[in-house]
Design a protein around this motif. Structure first.
Motif, PDB file in Angstrom:
ATOM      1  N   UNK A 144      59.192  -5.174  87.153  1.00  0.00           N
ATOM      2  CA  UNK A 144      59.182  -3.952  87.957  1.00  0.00           C
ATOM      3  C   UNK A 144      57.805  -3.294  87.927  1.00  0.00           C
ATOM      4  N   UNK A 145      57.201  -3.225  86.767  1.00  0.00           N
ATOM      5  CA  UNK A 145      55.876  -2.614  86.649  1.00  0.00           C
ATOM      6  C   UNK A 145      54.855  -3.363  87.506  1.00  0.00           C
ATOM      7  N   UNK A 146      54.981  -4.674  87.556  1.00  0.00           N
ATOM      8  CA  UNK A 146      54.019  -5.507  88.271  1.00  0.00           C
ATOM      9  C   UNK A 146      54.325  -5.625  89.767  1.00  0.00           C
ATOM     10  N   UNK A 147      55.445  -5.078  90.210  1.00  0.00           N
ATOM     11  CA  UNK A 147      55.828  -5.242  91.616  1.00  0.00           C
ATOM     12  C   UNK A 147      56.319  -6.648  91.916  1.00  0.00           C
ATOM     13  N   UNK A 148      56.836  -7.313  90.883  1.00  0.00           N
ATOM     14  CA  UNK A 148      57.329  -8.683  91.015  1.00  0.00           C
ATOM     15  C   UNK A 148      58.820  -8.694  91.318  1.00  0.00           C
ATOM     16  N   UNK A 149      59.279  -9.812  91.744  1.00  0.00           N
ATOM     17  CA  UNK A 149      60.712 -10.057  91.857  1.00  0.00           C
ATOM     18  C   UNK A 149      61.217 -10.444  90.468  1.00  0.00           C
ATOM     19  N   UNK A 150      62.500 -10.165  90.211  1.00  0.00           N
ATOM     20  CA  UNK A 150      63.092 -10.564  88.937  1.00  0.00           C
ATOM     21  C   UNK A 150      64.298 -11.433  89.226  1.00  0.00           C
ATOM     22  N   UNK A 151      64.207 -12.688  88.807  1.00  0.00           N
ATOM     23  CA  UNK A 151      65.274 -13.646  89.054  1.00  0.00           C
ATOM     24  C   UNK A 151      66.409 -13.583  88.062  1.00  0.00           C
ATOM     25  N   UNK A 152      66.261 -12.752  87.037  1.00  0.00           N
ATOM     26  CA  UNK A 152      67.291 -12.648  86.021  1.00  0.00           C
ATOM     27  C   UNK A 152      67.029 -13.603  84.877  1.00  0.00           C
ATOM     28  N   UNK A 153      68.006 -13.673  83.979  1.00  0.00           N
ATOM     29  CA  UNK A 153      67.889 -14.517  82.802  1.00  0.00           C
ATOM     30  C   UNK A 153      69.080 -15.462  82.746  1.00  0.00           C
ATOM     31  N   UNK A 154      68.784 -16.733  82.636  1.00  0.00           N
ATOM     32  CA  UNK A 154      69.806 -17.754  82.449  1.00  0.00           C
ATOM     33  C   UNK A 154      70.129 -17.798  80.967  1.00  0.00           C
ATOM     34  N   UNK A 155      71.357 -17.445  80.622  1.00  0.00           N
ATOM     35  CA  UNK A 155      71.792 -17.375  79.229  1.00  0.00           C
ATOM     36  C   UNK A 155      72.656 -18.571  78.873  1.00  0.00           C
ATOM     37  N   UNK A 156      72.405 -19.130  77.717  1.00  0.00           N
ATOM     38  CA  UNK A 156      73.234 -20.211  77.199  1.00  0.00           C
ATOM     39  C   UNK A 156      73.506 -19.974  75.726  1.00  0.00           C
ATOM     40  N   UNK A 157      74.569 -20.577  75.234  1.00  0.00           N
ATOM     41  CA  UNK A 157      74.931 -20.390  73.842  1.00  0.00           C
ATOM     42  C   UNK A 157      74.660 -21.671  73.066  1.00  0.00           C
ATOM     43  N   UNK A 158      73.973 -21.515  71.947  1.00  0.00           N
ATOM     44  CA  UNK A 158      73.715 -22.671  71.105  1.00  0.00           C
ATOM     45  C   UNK A 158      72.943 -22.289  69.872  1.00  0.00           C
ATOM     46  N   UNK A 159      73.339 -22.823  68.751  1.00  0.00           N
ATOM     47  CA  UNK A 159      72.655 -22.567  67.494  1.00  0.00           C
ATOM     48  C   UNK A 159      72.020 -23.851  66.980  1.00  0.00           C
ATOM     49  N   UNK A 160      72.851 -24.869  66.758  1.00  0.00           N
ATOM     50  CA  UNK A 160      72.318 -26.144  66.282  1.00  0.00           C
ATOM     51  C   UNK A 160      71.681 -26.899  67.454  1.00  0.00           C
ATOM     52  N   UNK A 161      70.710 -27.760  67.157  1.00  0.00           N
ATOM     53  CA  UNK A 161      70.050 -28.518  68.230  1.00  0.00           C
ATOM     54  C   UNK A 161      71.065 -29.217  69.149  1.00  0.00           C
TER      55      UNK A 161
END
Length: 192
Positions: A144-161
């Motif tokens: 927002x500060x940069x006047x950019x678009x924000x595509x969001x964040x792709x979230x995934x769940x995982x702890x071990x490799x």
């Protein structure tokens, strides 16, 4: 303008869950889409020193590389695991250097980045995605500060490799994550 993706890997582990999820999403990009992948842990990026109001600033070769690849990209993807509810130290250090680039008028950093898209990819070891809000807000507010678009964040769940490869919902979202044009980023109502 053809799309050009810069993937910045902010994990301390090569081939970790965040990287696997980012690569799954990148596989869905149209054939021939330019992709640059940089592992932040392999680049020497000094801690940010604020030289905006005096003092000297001298960029090293890796900072130059990051600046040039950032300016060349239409889409910047910060792939950072969720560490203590926010970005990894290397991803945050990268964003800190935006201040330096903003303060050099000859770079026209803010003008160049305006209208481009900032994305996030993260893996977290928590069943409630709400814990990733600080990371999401950091990226949204930066865009927002940069006047950019924000595509969001792709979230995934995982702890071990490799755990994220068992997250069917995250892998389904990865198939379309980069497909739609992102809106211009905005601060949430009441945030300012």
């Amino acid at each position: 303008m053809a799309r050009s993706f810069l993937f910045l890997l902010g994990s301390a582990r090569e081939g970790g869950n965040t990287e696997l999820l980012a690569r799954a999403a990148a596989e869905q990009l149209p054939e021939g889409t330019e992709q640059t992948w940089l592992r932040l842990s392999e680049l020497r990026l000094d801690d940010f020193r604020d030289a905006r109001h005096g003092g000297a600033w001298s960029a090293g070769a890796d900072e130059e590389l990051l600046r040039e690849t950032t300016l060349a990209a239409t889409d910047v993807v910060i792939a950072s695991p969720l560490y203590w509810y926010s970005l990894s130290a290397s991803a945050k250090r990268y964003l800190d250097h935006w201040v330096t680039w903003l303060s050099a008028p000859e770079l026209r950093f803010k003008e160049t980045m305006a209208g481009r898209t900032l994305w996030g990819v993260t893996a977290l070891a928590h069943e409630h995605e709400v814990v990733a809000e600080p990371l999401v807000l950091t990226l949204n507010h930066s865009a927002a500060y940069m006047g950019m678009r924000f595509g969001g964040v792709l979230l995934g769940n995982g702890s071990k490799p490799g755990d994220v490869l068992q997250d069917a919902q995250a892998l389904a979202r990865a198939k379309t994550f980069f497909a739609e044009e992102a809106p211009l980023a905005a601060y949430p109502a009441g945030a300012i």
